[in-house]
Design an enzyme around this catalytic site. Structure first.
Site, PDB file in Angstrom:
ATOM      1  N   HIS A  95      10.367  51.166   3.957  1.00 22.98           N
ATOM      2  CA  HIS A  95       9.599  51.546   5.143  1.00 22.98           C
ATOM      3  C   HIS A  95       9.409  53.069   5.113  1.00 22.98           C
ATOM      4  CE1 HIS A  95       8.955  52.225   9.504  1.00 22.98           C
ATOM      5  NE2 HIS A  95       8.705  50.929   9.604  1.00 22.98           N
ATOM      6  N   ASP A 124      19.237  50.598   5.136  1.00 21.36           N
ATOM      7  CA  ASP A 124      18.385  50.493   6.317  1.00 21.36           C
ATOM      8  C   ASP A 124      18.484  49.033   6.772  1.00 21.36           C
ATOM      9  OD1 ASP A 124      16.332  50.033   8.051  1.00 21.36           O
ATOM     10  OD2 ASP A 124      14.757  50.873   6.774  1.00 21.36           O
ATOM     11  N   GLN A 143      16.072  45.176   9.631  1.00 29.84           N
ATOM     12  CA  GLN A 143      15.657  43.771   9.590  1.00 29.84           C
ATOM     13  C   GLN A 143      16.825  42.851   9.251  1.00 29.84           C
ATOM     14  OE1 GLN A 143      12.817  42.955  10.687  1.00 29.84           O
ATOM     15  NE2 GLN A 143      11.725  44.902  10.580  1.00 29.84           N
ATOM     16  N   LYS A 186      14.938  45.622  17.667  1.00 33.07           N
ATOM     17  CA  LYS A 186      14.690  44.485  16.756  1.00 33.07           C
ATOM     18  C   LYS A 186      15.807  43.451  16.865  1.00 33.07           C
ATOM     19  CE  LYS A 186      12.234  47.542  13.725  1.00 33.07           C
ATOM     20  NZ  LYS A 186      10.849  47.315  13.354  1.00 33.07           N
ATOM     21  N   CYS A 194       3.857  50.090   7.700  1.00 26.49           N
ATOM     22  CA  CYS A 194       4.585  51.338   7.392  1.00 26.49           C
ATOM     23  C   CYS A 194       5.231  51.262   6.016  1.00 26.49           C
ATOM     24  CB  CYS A 194       5.636  51.652   8.450  1.00 26.49           C
ATOM     25  SG  CYS A 194       4.958  51.887  10.076  1.00 26.49           S
TER      26      CYS A 194
END
Ligand code: PMP
Length: 400
Positions: free
Chosen positions: A122, A195, A198, A221, A358
């Site tokens: 991202h 990261d 998700q 999220k 992104c």
């Protein structure tokens, strides 16, 4: 799909007032809808229990401080951090990565040092590293669109001081073998930042088991509020990092001659924190753990299987990502721009995302400008996939 998966989601859907009957919300990778317990926690925090924190000369503020710090303990437990002090509250994953890039980067990166990223990152796991001035190298993807860890093992060298990778891709749903990535990074003494934007809504995450050095995620999220997220790092790493923003709450002693700083996590939390966001995040963690992250992972895996099978049955559809992607399916319909797919699906009450997500370098690698993306959450069920498929069939009819 088994019977449990077919019936349970209907219970969870009832927790989400923003999803009316007949609306297929398939954009959870952008942001998840909010369940009633989260909305109620926010209402209470701005209502009957509102006060600032860490200024506890009066009872209300002392209580709010206890609730705020209880949320930090909850977040620590959620990802199995060794101590609550390893949890830094930030605005979201973007801010968490910028914090590491600027603070850790300033203290640890010298001219000639390099950072290793992957093709599928991202923009928030690319641009902050570019801003450090370090040289960037990029791990390619395998044919089935995973981060190629064999290639990573061949590329990595002692000049790489940090490796920053998505635990789960926001476009492809590819799940990283994070432990192997940690082994490869550590083999040259590099730190590994994951990261987890998700990943945390979709699977159990144990930062100590993954053996990473930094982990970031965003509350919104994870069915929680916007404007709040978490940066985790091991205590000794945080303790050696300089502050990145100055102001109230992050200091030990201020004089015009010299200022000394608070220990972590306060050192990295300048200013009045997002008190209500933190309490909302606590409620969100309680909510997903109430369902169980294993159950959520199984539920989304079943939805991904069903969606991929159904979409494969439509001739003009091209699927991206591995077969076992986590909760996220990107696709293209031959001859139709993803924005047109999104607009036509919206007319059928199906909300997907269309665009570069992104991740422009990933789009370049896939040879497309954009993809259409359906992403799932606890409120989705087979009916949503049926609606998606009907909508795409309509797209193919309209575009001949
Ligand atoms: N990384 C990934 C993989 C993401 O999906 C996102 C959000 N789309 C981000 C980082 C940035 O998160 P936020 O905008 O909440 O800071």
């Amino acid at each position: 799909m088994d019977a449990a998966v077919a019936t349970r989601p209907l219970d969870w859907l009832a927790d989400f007032p923003a999803i009316p009957e007949g609306w297929a919300y398939l954009d959870s990778a952008a942001t998840a809808q909010k369940p009633v317990p989260v909305i109620e926690a926010i209402t209470r925090a701005y209502g009957v229990s509102y006060a600032t924190v860490h200024r506890g000369v009066y009872q209300r503020s002392a209580e709010m401080t206890l609730a705020f710090e209880a949320s930090r303990r909850r977040a620590a437990e959620f990802i199995n951090a060794a101590a609550p002090e390893e949890i830094v509250f930030v605005r979201g994953a973007t801010e968490g990565i910028n914090l590491v890039a600027q603070s850790w980067g300033k203290a640890n990166l010298k001219p000639g040092d390099r950072i290793l990223l992957s093709t599928l990152e991202h923009h928030s796991n690319i641009v902050p590293w570019q801003m450090t001035g370090a040289e960037i190298d990029v791990v390619p993807l395998t044919d089935d669109h995973r981060i190629d860890l064999d290639a990573m093992a061949a590329m990595i060298r002692p000049e790489h001081k940090l490796v920053a990778l998505a635990h789960v891709s926001n476009v492809l749903g590819s799940v990283l073998d994070a432990k192997r990535a940690a082994d490869i990074a550590h083999s040259v003494g590099a730190k590994l930042l994951l990261d987890g934007c998700q990943a945390v809504p979709r699977m159990p995450v144990d930062v100590r088991d993954l053996d990473c050095d930094f982990y970031v995620f965003s509350g919104h999220k994870l069915y929680g509020p916007t404007g709040i997220g978490v940066l985790w790092a091991r205590h000794e790493i945080l303790d050696a990092m300089p502050p990145w923003q100055g102001g109230g709450a992050m200091i030990d002693k201020v004089t015009f001659a010299r200022t000394t700083y608070a220990p972590p996590p306060a050192r990295f939390e300048a200013g009045t924190p997002h008190v209500v966001g933190v309490l909302g995040l606590h409620a969100a963690i309680d909510y997903v753990e109430g369902i169980g992250l294993d159950a959520i992972a199984a539920h989304e895996a079943a939805l991904v299987n069903e969606a991929r099978d159904a979409l494969r049955g439509i001739n003009s559809v091209r699927l991206f990502g591995p077969e076992d992607s986590a909760g996220i399916v990107s696709f293209a319909v031959e001859g139709v721009h993803p924005h047109d797919i999104g607009t036509i699906l919206d007319e059928s009450q199906v909300a997907i995302r269309a665009g570069h997500h992104c991740a422009q370098p990933l789009m370049d690698a896939l040879g497309v400008d954009a993809t259409a993306r359906a992403s799932f959450g606890v409120y989705n069920g087979r009916r949503d996939i049926a609606a998606l498929v009907r909508g795409i069939e309509r797209v193919t009819r309209i575009f001949g």
